[in-house]
Design an enzyme around this catalytic site. Structure first.
Site, mmCIF file in Angstrom:
data_model
loop_
_atom_site.group_PDB
_atom_site.id
_atom_site.type_symbol
_atom_site.label_atom_id
_atom_site.label_comp_id
_atom_site.label_asym_id
_atom_site.label_seq_id
_atom_site.Cartn_x
_atom_site.Cartn_y
_atom_site.Cartn_z
ATOM 1 N N ARG A 1 -117.800 -29.455 23.429
ATOM 2 C CA ARG A 1 -116.522 -29.325 22.736
ATOM 3 C C ARG A 1 -115.623 -28.301 23.434
ATOM 4 O O ARG A 1 -116.104 -27.345 24.049
ATOM 5 C CB ARG A 1 -116.752 -28.958 21.272
ATOM 6 C CG ARG A 1 -117.505 -30.045 20.528
ATOM 7 C CD ARG A 1 -117.766 -29.676 19.087
ATOM 8 N NE ARG A 1 -116.523 -29.572 18.326
ATOM 9 C CZ ARG A 1 -116.462 -29.197 17.057
ATOM 10 N NH1 ARG A 1 -117.583 -28.878 16.415
ATOM 11 N NH2 ARG A 1 -115.311 -29.147 16.435
ATOM 12 N N GLN B 1 -109.197 -23.004 13.446
ATOM 13 C CA GLN B 1 -110.202 -22.219 14.159
ATOM 14 C C GLN B 1 -109.578 -21.345 15.235
ATOM 15 O O GLN B 1 -109.930 -20.167 15.374
ATOM 16 C CB GLN B 1 -111.267 -23.146 14.750
ATOM 17 C CG GLN B 1 -112.111 -23.841 13.689
ATOM 18 C CD GLN B 1 -113.163 -24.743 14.294
ATOM 19 O OE1 GLN B 1 -113.284 -24.869 15.513
ATOM 20 N NE2 GLN B 1 -113.938 -25.401 13.441
ATOM 21 N N ASP C 1 -110.894 -33.335 8.712
ATOM 22 C CA ASP C 1 -112.340 -33.529 8.618
ATOM 23 C C ASP C 1 -112.727 -34.719 7.747
ATOM 24 O O ASP C 1 -113.885 -35.153 7.772
ATOM 25 C CB ASP C 1 -113.008 -32.266 8.061
ATOM 26 C CG ASP C 1 -113.102 -31.162 9.095
ATOM 27 O OD1 ASP C 1 -113.046 -31.476 10.301
ATOM 28 O OD2 ASP C 1 -113.225 -29.993 8.701
ATOM 29 N N ARG D 1 -114.645 -39.374 16.890
ATOM 30 C CA ARG D 1 -114.732 -39.982 15.562
ATOM 31 C C ARG D 1 -113.901 -41.255 15.429
ATOM 32 O O ARG D 1 -114.217 -42.107 14.592
ATOM 33 C CB ARG D 1 -114.351 -38.949 14.498
ATOM 34 C CG ARG D 1 -115.446 -37.901 14.318
ATOM 35 C CD ARG D 1 -115.094 -36.826 13.316
ATOM 36 N NE ARG D 1 -116.266 -35.969 13.083
ATOM 37 C CZ ARG D 1 -116.242 -34.804 12.456
ATOM 38 N NH1 ARG D 1 -115.083 -34.342 11.971
ATOM 39 N NH2 ARG D 1 -117.346 -34.098 12.295
ATOM 40 N N ARG E 1 -120.600 -35.949 9.742
ATOM 41 C CA ARG E 1 -119.626 -36.681 8.935
ATOM 42 C C ARG E 1 -119.693 -38.188 9.186
ATOM 43 O O ARG E 1 -119.426 -38.983 8.281
ATOM 44 C CB ARG E 1 -118.218 -36.141 9.181
ATOM 45 C CG ARG E 1 -118.100 -34.667 8.816
ATOM 46 C CD ARG E 1 -116.690 -34.219 8.534
ATOM 47 N NE ARG E 1 -116.618 -32.757 8.454
ATOM 48 C CZ ARG E 1 -116.943 -32.043 7.394
ATOM 49 N NH1 ARG E 1 -117.370 -32.647 6.305
ATOM 50 N NH2 ARG E 1 -116.856 -30.722 7.420
#
Length: 438
Positions: free
Chosen positions: A122, A172, A318, A349, A392
């Site tokens: 990431r 973040q 999210d 995702r 998730r």
């Protein structure tokens, strides 16, 4: 050892459910209580693997935390920290890595932060660059990924007032900069392209920081001592989202989720589902510190496709994997754009969910920054599906499997669910899902 879910189609969701504590708030509560003067009692903290990584990191620098059998944690704040004896391992927790980078840089603690294979892919340069611009010494791998190495710097170095415009809306990155700013008497102003979650700003203010919020601009003046503050962690709306969508798409469902955090920078999922015709009622509103809390009642209702407005992307970033499941069960087409950030999470995702939904008989079109999903009838695929080591994705596909008409779905590599939602399958069983962990 690899774990898998076996989910049978059918069933309805009923009753009152309390999902675990909010992960974002739990991380921040541990960090801020650790650097505050006095002792802070944290109740309702999420004991997931991600949060436990943050707890271990705070202990590694000398913070004393007492854990009680009732789930509370008493954090003894300190201003005397030690250098960790070895690199700190943060598992799959991007929140831990990015926020602790700002904390350890501000405290001038030399340390190496590393994580698992997924976290190591990431992007971390996006947090290292602004910290370096502030005068800290923060290094990443040549690819801009973990490990993050924080080196000590001359305490005589003077950091001037700092202004930073975030290239993307990211709580973040914003939080890392704000936390690093606490330890020098500088004024730091951060401007976001759109509003991201504001738990850091609210909690720092509760702990006594000199912080001001003006729309998409946040200003903090460092050098003020934080004072201990007790915290009640609300239930996590990101975890509640799986139950909210499941109850919306499964006929006969009627559930109430208790004491869920409804911070206005996190409730995008509620607004979007209501636009899709979801039957959602907010009850028993109250405040816990600076955070809004309420019960959420959800009953089944036929959903319709929508075009998602750009302002909701950061507010529901999210929750999009489970929202894609809602879109798959809705009448018509759901369109999402300006969400390229979804490709940089624990997995891509957009692609992973598109691939899985296509195998479940749903028409999907991918774009660089989004997706179109045409609702239909979900069918159990002829093969097992994979979570791609993304918690998730695992929970979202579990809900999708429940909405299929017949058959059992096997979902592999679900062990990462522990990073955010311990015992997810047990709570889903309690609500009415036929799910087994093997």
């Amino acid at each position: 050892m690899s774990h898998k879910y076996i989910i049978e189609s059918g069933g309805t969701l009923q009753g009152e459910i309390t999902v675990p504590g909010d992960k974002s708030i739990s991380h921040r509560a541990l960090m801020f209580a650790s650097i505050a003067k006095g002792n802070s009692l944290i109740n309702g903290i999420l004991r997931s693997s991600d949060v436990l990584c943050t707890l271990a990191a705070m202990r590694a620098i000398g913070v004393h935390v007492e854990e009680s059998t009732d789930g509370t944690m008493l954090v003894h704040g300190t201003q005397e920290f030690r250098q960790p004896r070895e690199p700190i391992y943060l598992g799959n927790s991007g929140t831990s890595m990015r926020l602790l980078s700002g904390l350890f840089a501000g405290l001038n603690i030399p340390v190496e932060l590393h994580g698992d294979d997924s976290l190591s892919k990431r992007p971390m340069k996006r947090v290292a660059d602004p910290l370096c611009s502030m005068g800290f010494i923060v290094k990443t791998s040549p690819d801009g990924t973990a490990p993050i190495i924080i080196e000590s710097r001359d305490q005589q170095d003077t950091i001037e007032d700092f202004n930073y415009s975030l290239p993307v809306a990211s709580a973040q990155i914003k939080s890392s900069i704000l936390i690093a700013s606490l330890f020098s008497k500088i004024r730091t102003t951060i401007d976001e392209p759109s509003k991201s979650r504001n738990h850091t700003e609210l909690m720092l203010r509760d702990f006594g920081a000199d912080i001001r919020i003006n729309g998409k601009e946040v200003t903090i003046v460092g050098g003020r001592e934080l004072i201990a503050h007790d915290i009640q962690v609300p239930s996590d709306i990101s975890s509640a989202a799986f139950f909210i969508v499941a109850a919306s798409i499964i006929p006969g469902s009627d559930i109430t989720l208790k004491r869920v955090g409804l911070n206005p920078t996190r409730d995008g999922i509620i607004h979007l589902l209501k636009q899709m015709n979801a039957d959602i009622t907010i009850e028993n509103r109250l405040q816990s510190g600076s955070e809004a809390i309420a019960d959420i009642r959800v009953r089944h209702s036929p959903l319709k496709g929508i075009t998602i407005s750009p302002e909701y992307v950061a507010l529901a970033i999210d929750e999009f994997p489970i929202l894609f499941v809602a879109a798959a069960c809705a009448k018509g087409k759901t369109k999402l754009r300006n969400a390229e950030e979804l490709r940089k999470k624990e997995s891509d995702r957009i692609h992973v969910m598109a691939e899985a939904l296509e195998k479940m008989n749903i028409k999907v079109t991918e774009y660089d920054d989004g997706i179109d999903i045409t609702g239909g009838k979900l069918k159990t695929p002829n093969e097992a599906l994979y979570s791609h080591d993304d918690h998730r994705i695992a929970m979202s596909l579990s809900v999708a499997a429940m909405a299929t008409q017949t058959g059992n779905l096997t979902l592999n590599n679900v062990e990462t669910v522990e990073s955010s939602f311990p015992n997810f399958h047990l709570l889903m069983q309690q609500a009415g899902m036929n799910i087994t962990l093997k």
